[in-house]
Write a protein that holds these residues in place. Sequence first.
Motif, PDB file in Angstrom:
ATOM      1  N   GLU A 193       0.849  -1.193   0.000  1.00  0.00           N
ATOM      2  CA  GLU A 193       0.000   0.000   0.000  1.00  0.00           C
ATOM      3  C   GLU A 193       0.881   1.238   0.000  1.00  0.00           C
ATOM      4  O   GLU A 193       1.859   1.314   0.752  1.00  0.00           O
ATOM      5  CB  GLU A 193      -0.920   0.022   1.226  1.00  0.00           C
ATOM      6  N   VAL A 194       0.535   2.201  -0.838  1.00  0.00           N
ATOM      7  CA  VAL A 194       1.240   3.489  -0.864  1.00  0.00           C
ATOM      8  C   VAL A 194       0.205   4.562  -0.593  1.00  0.00           C
ATOM      9  O   VAL A 194      -0.679   4.817  -1.408  1.00  0.00           O
ATOM     10  CB  VAL A 194       1.938   3.725  -2.217  1.00  0.00           C
ATOM     11  N   LYS A 195       0.304   5.185   0.576  1.00  0.00           N
ATOM     12  CA  LYS A 195      -0.664   6.194   1.006  1.00  0.00           C
ATOM     13  C   LYS A 195      -0.035   7.572   0.892  1.00  0.00           C
ATOM     14  O   LYS A 195       1.008   7.846   1.489  1.00  0.00           O
ATOM     15  CB  LYS A 195      -1.094   5.924   2.456  1.00  0.00           C
ATOM     16  N   ARG A 196      -0.695   8.461   0.137  1.00  0.00           N
ATOM     17  CA  ARG A 196      -0.159   9.803  -0.103  1.00  0.00           C
ATOM     18  C   ARG A 196      -1.104  10.850   0.468  1.00  0.00           C
ATOM     19  O   ARG A 196      -2.324  10.681   0.442  1.00  0.00           O
ATOM     20  CB  ARG A 196       0.035  10.042  -1.601  1.00  0.00           C
ATOM     21  N   GLY A 197      -0.549  11.957   0.951  1.00  0.00           N
ATOM     22  CA  GLY A 197      -1.373  13.043   1.458  1.00  0.00           C
ATOM     23  C   GLY A 197      -0.540  14.036   2.227  1.00  0.00           C
ATOM     24  O   GLY A 197       0.694  14.009   2.183  1.00  0.00           O
ATOM     25  N   THR A 198      -1.198  14.923   2.946  1.00  0.00           N
ATOM     26  CA  THR A 198      -0.470  15.860   3.803  1.00  0.00           C
ATOM     27  C   THR A 198      -0.151  15.177   5.122  1.00  0.00           C
ATOM     28  O   THR A 198      -0.714  14.127   5.456  1.00  0.00           O
ATOM     29  CB  THR A 198      -1.309  17.119   4.082  1.00  0.00           C
ATOM     30  N   ALA A 199       0.730  15.796   5.888  1.00  0.00           N
ATOM     31  CA  ALA A 199       1.082  15.233   7.195  1.00  0.00           C
ATOM     32  C   ALA A 199      -0.155  15.124   8.079  1.00  0.00           C
ATOM     33  O   ALA A 199      -0.327  14.125   8.796  1.00  0.00           O
ATOM     34  CB  ALA A 199       2.149  16.099   7.864  1.00  0.00           C
ATOM     35  N   ALA A 200      -1.027  16.121   8.033  1.00  0.00           N
ATOM     36  CA  ALA A 200      -2.244  16.095   8.843  1.00  0.00           C
ATOM     37  C   ALA A 200      -3.170  14.973   8.401  1.00  0.00           C
ATOM     38  O   ALA A 200      -3.734  14.243   9.236  1.00  0.00           O
ATOM     39  CB  ALA A 200      -2.961  17.443   8.760  1.00  0.00           C
ATOM     40  N   GLU A 201      -3.337  14.819   7.094  1.00  0.00           N
ATOM     41  CA  GLU A 201      -4.227  13.782   6.573  1.00  0.00           C
ATOM     42  C   GLU A 201      -3.732  12.386   6.930  1.00  0.00           C
ATOM     43  O   GLU A 201      -4.517  11.524   7.351  1.00  0.00           O
ATOM     44  CB  GLU A 201      -4.354  13.915   5.054  1.00  0.00           C
ATOM     45  N   LEU A 202      -2.445  12.151   6.797  1.00  0.00           N
ATOM     46  CA  LEU A 202      -1.931  10.820   7.078  1.00  0.00           C
ATOM     47  C   LEU A 202      -1.827  10.542   8.567  1.00  0.00           C
ATOM     48  O   LEU A 202      -1.855   9.385   8.997  1.00  0.00           O
ATOM     49  CB  LEU A 202      -0.585  10.601   6.383  1.00  0.00           C
ATOM     50  N   THR A 203      -1.735  11.588   9.377  1.00  0.00           N
ATOM     51  CA  THR A 203      -1.802  11.388  10.828  1.00  0.00           C
ATOM     52  C   THR A 203      -3.163  10.824  11.200  1.00  0.00           C
ATOM     53  O   THR A 203      -3.261   9.867  11.996  1.00  0.00           O
ATOM     54  CB  THR A 203      -1.554  12.709  11.576  1.00  0.00           C
ATOM     55  N   ASP A 204      -4.216  11.387  10.639  1.00  0.00           N
ATOM     56  CA  ASP A 204      -5.575  10.876  10.895  1.00  0.00           C
ATOM     57  C   ASP A 204      -5.715   9.442  10.405  1.00  0.00           C
ATOM     58  O   ASP A 204      -6.285   8.591  11.094  1.00  0.00           O
ATOM     59  CB  ASP A 204      -6.618  11.767  10.208  1.00  0.00           C
ATOM     60  N   TRP A 205      -5.193   9.177   9.221  1.00  0.00           N
ATOM     61  CA  TRP A 205      -5.283   7.818   8.647  1.00  0.00           C
ATOM     62  C   TRP A 205      -4.557   6.803   9.515  1.00  0.00           C
ATOM     63  O   TRP A 205      -5.073   5.709   9.784  1.00  0.00           O
ATOM     64  CB  TRP A 205      -4.695   7.833   7.238  1.00  0.00           C
ATOM     65  N   ALA A 206      -3.368   7.144   9.996  1.00  0.00           N
ATOM     66  CA  ALA A 206      -2.546   6.205  10.760  1.00  0.00           C
ATOM     67  C   ALA A 206      -3.050   5.990  12.177  1.00  0.00           C
ATOM     68  O   ALA A 206      -2.683   5.002  12.823  1.00  0.00           O
ATOM     69  CB  ALA A 206      -1.097   6.691  10.796  1.00  0.00           C
ATOM     70  N   SER A 207      -3.895   6.907  12.664  1.00  0.00           N
ATOM     71  CA  SER A 207      -4.366   6.795  14.058  1.00  0.00           C
ATOM     72  C   SER A 207      -5.178   5.525  14.292  1.00  0.00           C
ATOM     73  O   SER A 207      -5.284   5.051  15.425  1.00  0.00           O
ATOM     74  CB  SER A 207      -5.200   8.022  14.426  1.00  0.00           C
ATOM     75  N   ALA A 208      -5.726   4.937  13.223  1.00  0.00           N
ATOM     76  CA  ALA A 208      -6.502   3.699  13.361  1.00  0.00           C
ATOM     77  C   ALA A 208      -5.607   2.469  13.445  1.00  0.00           C
ATOM     78  O   ALA A 208      -6.083   1.367  13.714  1.00  0.00           O
ATOM     79  CB  ALA A 208      -7.464   3.565  12.182  1.00  0.00           C
ATOM     80  N   GLY A 209      -4.319   2.659  13.217  1.00  0.00           N
ATOM     81  CA  GLY A 209      -3.385   1.537  13.266  1.00  0.00           C
ATOM     82  C   GLY A 209      -2.875   1.171  11.886  1.00  0.00           C
ATOM     83  O   GLY A 209      -3.647   1.133  10.931  1.00  0.00           O
ATOM     84  N   VAL A 210      -1.588   0.923  11.799  1.00  0.00           N
ATOM     85  CA  VAL A 210      -0.945   0.547  10.535  1.00  0.00           C
ATOM     86  C   VAL A 210      -0.067  -0.671  10.795  1.00  0.00           C
ATOM     87  O   VAL A 210       0.637  -0.722  11.798  1.00  0.00           O
ATOM     88  CB  VAL A 210      -0.083   1.701   9.973  1.00  0.00           C
ATOM     89  N   LYS A 211      -0.118  -1.629   9.891  1.00  0.00           N
ATOM     90  CA  LYS A 211       0.689  -2.840  10.043  1.00  0.00           C
ATOM     91  C   LYS A 211       1.718  -2.935   8.928  1.00  0.00           C
ATOM     92  O   LYS A 211       1.601  -2.311   7.882  1.00  0.00           O
ATOM     93  CB  LYS A 211      -0.212  -4.078  10.017  1.00  0.00           C
ATOM     94  N   GLY A 212       2.735  -3.758   9.161  1.00  0.00           N
ATOM     95  CA  GLY A 212       3.717  -4.052   8.123  1.00  0.00           C
ATOM     96  C   GLY A 212       4.978  -3.218   8.205  1.00  0.00           C
ATOM     97  O   GLY A 212       5.111  -2.331   9.046  1.00  0.00           O
ATOM     98  N   GLU A 213       5.906  -3.530   7.320  1.00  0.00           N
ATOM     99  CA  GLU A 213       7.161  -2.779   7.249  1.00  0.00           C
ATOM    100  C   GLU A 213       6.920  -1.479   6.490  1.00  0.00           C
ATOM    101  O   GLU A 213       6.289  -1.474   5.432  1.00  0.00           O
ATOM    102  CB  GLU A 213       8.236  -3.626   6.564  1.00  0.00           C
TER     103      GLU A 213
END
Length: 271
Positions: A193-213
């Motif tokens: 998965e390659v997730k692109r966005g602003t730092a604020a947007e990806l902070t919200d996305w990652a708050s639910a938990g991210v797995k993997g290297e």
Amino acid sequence: MIILAATPIGNLGDASQRLRDALASAEVIAAEDTRTTVHLLRALNIENRPRLIPLHEHNEVAKATEIVELAREADVLVLSDAGMPAISDPGFPLVAAATAAGVTVTALPGPSAVITALAVSGLPTDRFCFEGFLPRKPGERRKALAALAREPRTMVFFESPNRIAEALADVATTLGPERRVVVARELTKLFEEVKRGTAAELTDWASAGVKGEIVLVIEGAAPVAASLDGGVAQVLELVASGTRLKDAAAEVAEATGLSKRDLYEGALAAR
């Protein structure tokens, strides 16, 4: 000689023919984790069972001399668990010792998480820097990011899935919520998965938990339009904090595009 060999970062199909041939003929392999190397040999259906020497972050300095001496008589294949040895993995002290001793060092190029993430990020690739892992402690991490606040090149980091949300939050706080970032996870694997966005947007996305290297790619700072007087003031601030005048002028020149000579002479005149 010493042969640094890149191994797959996920997809076994990325093992090059040169890597397969080297594994099949190697008499000695220095490996970050010998168990991983045994698994790789089996997965590639290679029957060769070479001598395996552990070479990891806790023993690589002590083992370097021994392996260099072995390499005078026979080729020594060097492997990390994934990707290219010596790039944020064991190998650099060995390469340094080998070159100092006049022992040839070569490489079998191949997969690299750093280059793969950079290539797919969509951020500028003409100039970039690799910063390894961000510090674990929040205060040290924010300090490291602050030191890179004016870095104009695209920046590439490794990060733990357990810390990526906190790291992104620190990027938003330190570098700005609108700074463009990319999180590339599980590269070359089934759930890439390659997730692109602003730092604020990806902070919200990652708050639910991210797995993997994970590889984190951060946009470089935009050029700052600055007057010479303002640049000289920045130089003097750095000098007041203990930076040498020459180094301070160079740092401000890189960040602002102003002439290093003009900044240096202006700071001298203002002191």
